[in-house]
Write a protein that holds these residues in place. Structure first.
Motif: not given
Length: 246
Positions: A34-39, A193-199, A226-234
């Motif tokens: 994504g543009k960003s990720s946190q996991a 494998d173990d493909i799932k919908m996350m965020d 996992i979360q995608f596209n949350r704002e993270i400052d550089d």
């Protein structure tokens, strides 16, 4: 004249293949970033006589910024890895010092696992540092897949001599990857494998890295969240921030 047209047609096909292969690699890479990720992830490393688990938290932004924080076990808690562009840093709380990892250490095992430092911190970019070529299509399970060869560009220094990456055609999931050394020998195989919908995104939530010539050796990654596209400052991706986790 007809041979000239044939040559031009073949050349055009090769160019289109190269563009298509690169586009597929980029889509698959973007799918897991994504543009960003946190996991939060669990690593399980297995050997013939023992196994160990390690929990980590990761942050990434684009392809240039990444951070990995070790949460457990207690002995390694607080160890941090930071990537800023082509620089990779390691914070060791027991020593209270940060160390810049030289390129020569990118081939080393990451925290005793079967992943290299480069595999986890991604000093090399699969999008920018390799040339891409479509190979023969294949199937994994019931999923039709592209198979793509990645060869390092002459201008870049990378860990692997060659990669063969298998990517699902429908969802652009990287399901199987072979890692070769500079002599062309198979070193590692990675399965997903173990493909799932996350965020809101369909992804493999279980990865296995298996050495080719080490029986009963493997390292698994299990995605807890996992979360995608949350704002993270550089500025989050800094040496100062590494020290603040402890």
């Amino acid at each position: 004249m007809k041979y000239l047209f044939l040559f031009l047609a073949l050349s055009a096909c090769q160019i289109l293949d190269a563009q298509s292969a690169s586009e597929i690699i980029k889509k698959a890479n973007d799918k897991m970033r994504g543009k960003s990720s946190q996991a939060e992830m669990l690593f399980k490393t297995t050997r013939p006589t023992w196994s160990r688990e390690m929990s980590v938290k990761t942050w990434s932004k684009g392809t240039q910024l990444a951070m990995i924080l070790v949460l457990s076990p207690a002995k390694e808690k607080g160890i941090v890895f930071l990537k800023r562009k082509k620089e990779v840093w390691n914070w060791m709380p027991a020593l209270e010092r940060s160390i810049k990892l030289p390129p020569s250490m990118m081939t080393n095992s990451w925290m005793g696992t079967d992943f290299t430092n480069d595999d986890l911190v991604k000093e090399a970019s699969v999008v920018d540092d390799y040339q891409h070529r479509l190979l023969k299509d294949t199937t994994i399970g019931s999923r039709p897949c592209y198979k793509i060869e990645l060869i390092p560009k002459a201008s870049t220094a990378v860990v692997w001599g060659k990669l063969h990456v298998t990517i699902d055609k429908n969802d652009y999931l990287e399901l199987y990857t072979e890692f070769y050394d500079e002599e062309g020998s198979l070193v590692n195989v990675m399965k997903a494998d173990d493909i799932k919908m996350m965020d809101g995104r369909l992804i493999p939530t279980h990865l296995e890295m298996i050495p080719a010539n080490k029986k009963n050796h493997k390292t698994e990654i299990f995605y807890k969240s996992i979360q995608f596209n949350r704002e993270i400052d550089d500025n989050f991706f800094s040496i100062e921030k590494m020290k603040q986790f402890n």
